[in-house]
Design a protein around this motif. Structure first.
Motif, PDB file in Angstrom:
ATOM      1  N   THR A  85     -31.229 100.573  74.579  1.00  0.00           N
ATOM      2  CA  THR A  85     -32.270  99.862  75.315  1.00  0.00           C
ATOM      3  C   THR A  85     -33.626  99.899  74.611  1.00  0.00           C
ATOM      4  OG1 THR A  85     -32.735 101.830  76.649  1.00  0.00           O
ATOM      5  CG2 THR A  85     -31.127 100.258  77.528  1.00  0.00           C
ATOM      6  N   ALA A  86     -33.707 100.593  73.486  1.00  0.00           N
ATOM      7  CA  ALA A  86     -34.958 100.651  72.727  1.00  0.00           C
ATOM      8  C   ALA A  86     -35.023  99.588  71.636  1.00  0.00           C
ATOM      9  CB  ALA A  86     -35.120 102.029  72.100  1.00  0.00           C
ATOM     10  N   LEU A  87     -34.001  98.763  71.519  1.00  0.00           N
ATOM     11  CA  LEU A  87     -33.916  97.787  70.439  1.00  0.00           C
ATOM     12  C   LEU A  87     -34.464  96.431  70.868  1.00  0.00           C
ATOM     13  CD1 LEU A  87     -30.321  98.666  69.181  1.00  0.00           C
ATOM     14  CD2 LEU A  87     -32.502  99.488  68.267  1.00  0.00           C
ATOM     15  N   ASP A  88     -35.074  95.732  69.921  1.00  0.00           N
ATOM     16  CA  ASP A  88     -35.512  94.367  70.170  1.00  0.00           C
ATOM     17  C   ASP A  88     -34.276  93.481  70.307  1.00  0.00           C
ATOM     18  OD1 ASP A  88     -37.673  92.630  70.550  1.00  0.00           O
ATOM     19  OD2 ASP A  88     -37.474  91.836  68.515  1.00  0.00           O
ATOM     20  N   GLY A  89     -34.360  92.481  71.170  1.00  0.00           N
ATOM     21  CA  GLY A  89     -33.221  91.612  71.427  1.00  0.00           C
ATOM     22  C   GLY A  89     -32.511  91.940  72.722  1.00  0.00           C
ATOM     23  N   VAL A  90     -32.897  93.053  73.372  1.00  0.00           N
ATOM     24  CA  VAL A  90     -32.309  93.474  74.643  1.00  0.00           C
ATOM     25  C   VAL A  90     -33.321  93.230  75.761  1.00  0.00           C
ATOM     26  CG1 VAL A  90     -31.436  95.426  75.970  1.00  0.00           C
ATOM     27  CG2 VAL A  90     -30.829  95.189  73.563  1.00  0.00           C
ATOM     28  N   ASP A  91     -32.896  92.517  76.807  1.00  0.00           N
ATOM     29  CA  ASP A  91     -33.741  92.263  77.968  1.00  0.00           C
ATOM     30  C   ASP A  91     -33.531  93.390  78.971  1.00  0.00           C
ATOM     31  OD1 ASP A  91     -35.087  91.410  80.208  1.00  0.00           O
ATOM     32  OD2 ASP A  91     -34.200  89.406  80.256  1.00  0.00           O
ATOM     33  N   ASN A  92     -34.453  94.342  78.990  1.00  0.00           N
ATOM     34  CA  ASN A  92     -34.313  95.496  79.878  1.00  0.00           C
ATOM     35  C   ASN A  92     -34.711  95.186  81.319  1.00  0.00           C
ATOM     36  OD1 ASN A  92     -33.331  97.478  78.045  1.00  0.00           O
ATOM     37  ND2 ASN A  92     -35.359  97.578  77.113  1.00  0.00           N
ATOM     38  N   ARG A  93     -35.460  94.113  81.528  1.00  0.00           N
ATOM     39  CA  ARG A  93     -35.872  93.773  82.896  1.00  0.00           C
ATOM     40  C   ARG A  93     -34.745  93.100  83.668  1.00  0.00           C
ATOM     41  NH1 ARG A  93     -42.069  91.390  82.340  1.00  0.00           N
ATOM     42  NH2 ARG A  93     -43.012  93.289  81.461  1.00  0.00           N
ATOM     43  N   ASN A  94     -33.881  92.414  82.952  1.00  0.00           N
ATOM     44  CA  ASN A  94     -32.788  91.676  83.582  1.00  0.00           C
ATOM     45  C   ASN A  94     -31.475  92.059  82.918  1.00  0.00           C
ATOM     46  OD1 ASN A  94     -34.526  89.731  85.258  1.00  0.00           O
ATOM     47  ND2 ASN A  94     -35.304  89.404  83.184  1.00  0.00           N
ATOM     48  N   GLU A 105     -17.936  96.490  88.630  1.00  0.00           N
ATOM     49  CA  GLU A 105     -19.081  95.941  87.911  1.00  0.00           C
ATOM     50  C   GLU A 105     -20.000  97.048  87.416  1.00  0.00           C
ATOM     51  OE1 GLU A 105     -21.049  93.080  90.367  1.00  0.00           O
ATOM     52  OE2 GLU A 105     -19.562  91.521  89.959  1.00  0.00           O
ATOM     53  N   THR A 106     -20.502  96.868  86.208  1.00  0.00           N
ATOM     54  CA  THR A 106     -21.430  97.823  85.596  1.00  0.00           C
ATOM     55  C   THR A 106     -22.601  97.068  84.988  1.00  0.00           C
ATOM     56  OG1 THR A 106     -19.597  99.310  85.030  1.00  0.00           O
ATOM     57  CG2 THR A 106     -21.681  99.644  83.864  1.00  0.00           C
ATOM     58  N   HIS A 107     -23.815  97.556  85.226  1.00  0.00           N
ATOM     59  CA  HIS A 107     -24.993  96.973  84.588  1.00  0.00           C
ATOM     60  C   HIS A 107     -25.072  97.473  83.145  1.00  0.00           C
ATOM     61  CE1 HIS A 107     -26.226  96.251  88.808  1.00  0.00           C
ATOM     62  NE2 HIS A 107     -26.793  95.185  88.278  1.00  0.00           N
ATOM     63  N   VAL A 108     -25.293  96.547  82.233  1.00  0.00           N
ATOM     64  CA  VAL A 108     -25.301  96.860  80.806  1.00  0.00           C
ATOM     65  C   VAL A 108     -26.472  96.146  80.136  1.00  0.00           C
ATOM     66  CG1 VAL A 108     -22.794  97.198  80.687  1.00  0.00           C
ATOM     67  CG2 VAL A 108     -23.766  94.910  80.289  1.00  0.00           C
ATOM     68  N   PRO A 109     -26.838  96.568  78.920  1.00  0.00           N
ATOM     69  CA  PRO A 109     -27.871  95.835  78.184  1.00  0.00           C
ATOM     70  C   PRO A 109     -27.481  94.373  77.994  1.00  0.00           C
ATOM     71  CG  PRO A 109     -27.439  97.961  77.155  1.00  0.00           C
ATOM     72  CD  PRO A 109     -26.384  97.773  78.201  1.00  0.00           C
ATOM     73  N   ARG A 110     -28.425  93.476  78.247  1.00  0.00           N
ATOM     74  CA  ARG A 110     -28.190  92.041  78.061  1.00  0.00           C
ATOM     75  C   ARG A 110     -28.846  91.602  76.763  1.00  0.00           C
ATOM     76  NH1 ARG A 110     -30.216  86.851  80.080  1.00  0.00           N
ATOM     77  NH2 ARG A 110     -32.069  87.910  80.851  1.00  0.00           N
TER      78      ARG A 110
END
Length: 343
Positions: A85-94, A105-110
């Motif tokens: 989640t610290a990488l650019d390209g990942v939407d941490n808000r959504n 269902e599991t929430h994952v980095p988008r």
């Protein structure tokens, strides 16, 4: 200083104190996205509190007699989300959502753009560990195959391209960790077992890209999941193991104690050192030295002592601290006893 034969180490994590994390919340699963609510300490005081807890973990490993220690991964909510989640390209808000084989269902980095490492993630952790121990030190990173499996891809043409960009990000981080004094760098790749067909297509190139150019010993950790999370009987063999002979990782770390792994499979990794799990994290009882000795002896039937490294099956973060410490003491005692027998 030269290391003894049958060197002892940890896989990575150590229990986080109850005053630092909400262990009831932690027990609900392994978070793939950020879980700020897990921390009991408010944000302005969190970093120094994590530092204090890291010192406790370091000292416990030293007192237990472990030869190669870690920082206990105290600052992480999970082994993978801290970096991913610290990488650019990942939407941490959504975050994205994926379903497992059972429909859960599991929430994952988008992933919504190119994956890039734009800043150090674990560099301060490694620097802190190096300042606070004179023992050989290991630091861990999530592997590119596992991170690609744990993400919702909404940008790349295919998962192979995503994994290779995760690998490039890991590689940049690993080189900084090596420069900061890491003696061993380990990639955690538990998801190799979840998709063996995908692993056959692109896991080895991604892993080798992540480890490219490193000169310190490198390790690759496989497991069947945390014992506290995986309640059912674990498999007795890995579906993707011989292929790891083609990775540049010098050490392969496997879970063997709890699943009662058939150690005959180790013959297929004769060019690697084996980090053998000899501590069962699914059993709340602390092993006796004799139990550990028996597991070490079973490993020595397949791997020579100079290529055998001893460890718990997996990370210890879900255990009570006194249990984790007792199990590490048993690990050290067993190793000392077998060393004396070999002398």
């Amino acid at each position: 200083m030269a290391q003894p034969v049958l060197v002892t180490t940890v896989v990575g994590s150590y229990p986080q104190p109850d005053w630092l994390v909400d262990r009831a919340l932690l027990a609900k699963g392994v978070p793939r996205v950020r879980m700020q609510a897990m921390w009991r300490v408010p944000e302005p005081l969190l970093e120094p509190a994590q530092d204090d807890a890291t010192i406790v973990a370091i000292r416990d490993m030293e007192r237990a007699g472990i030869d190669i220690i870690s920082d206990g991964e105290i600052r992480r909510e999970s082994y993978s989300n801290h970096f991913a989640t610290a990488l650019d390209g990942v939407d941490n808000r959504n975050p994205g959502v994926i379903k497992d084989r059972n429909g859960n269902e599991t929430h994952v980095p988008r992933v919504v753009g190119p994956i890039r490492r734009i800043r150090p993630v674990e560099l301060r952790d490694m620097q802190f560990l190096r300042r606070n121990t004179d023992r050989p030190a290991k630091i861990t990173l999530p592997g590119p195959f596992t991170m690609a499996q744990q993400a919702r891809n909404e940008y790349y043409r295919n998962v192979e391209e995503l994994a290779m960009d995760f690998a490039a990000a890991v590689n940049l981080e690993a080189h900084e960790l090596q420069a900061a004094g890491a003696d061993v760098i380990q990639l955690d790749e538990p998801w190799l077992r979840n998709d063996p067909e995908g692993a056959k297509r692109y896991a080895v190139p991604a892993i080798n890209r992540a480890l490219a150019g490193l000169t310190v010993p490198t390790a690759l950790h496989l497991c069947f999941g945390y014992a506290a999370v995986v309640k059912h009987q674990k498999p007795t063999g890995y579906s993707f193991l011989p292929q790891l002979a083609d990775t540049t990782a010098r050490q392969i770390s496997i879970e063997a104690a709890q699943p009662r792994l058939d150690l005959g499979v180790l013959a297929e990794l004769s060019g690697k050192s084996i980090i053998l799990g000899v501590i069962d994290l699914g059993d709340p009882a602390v092993e006796t030295a004799d139990q550990v000795i028996a597991r070490i002896r079973a490993g020595l039937a397949h791997v020579p002592a100079e290529r055998l490294i001893l460890a718990p099956d997996c990370g210890m973060k879900y255990l009570p601290r006194d249990t984790a410490f007792g199990k590490l003491c048993a690990l050290s005692a067993g190793a000392r006893a077998v060393r004396a027998q070999l002398a």
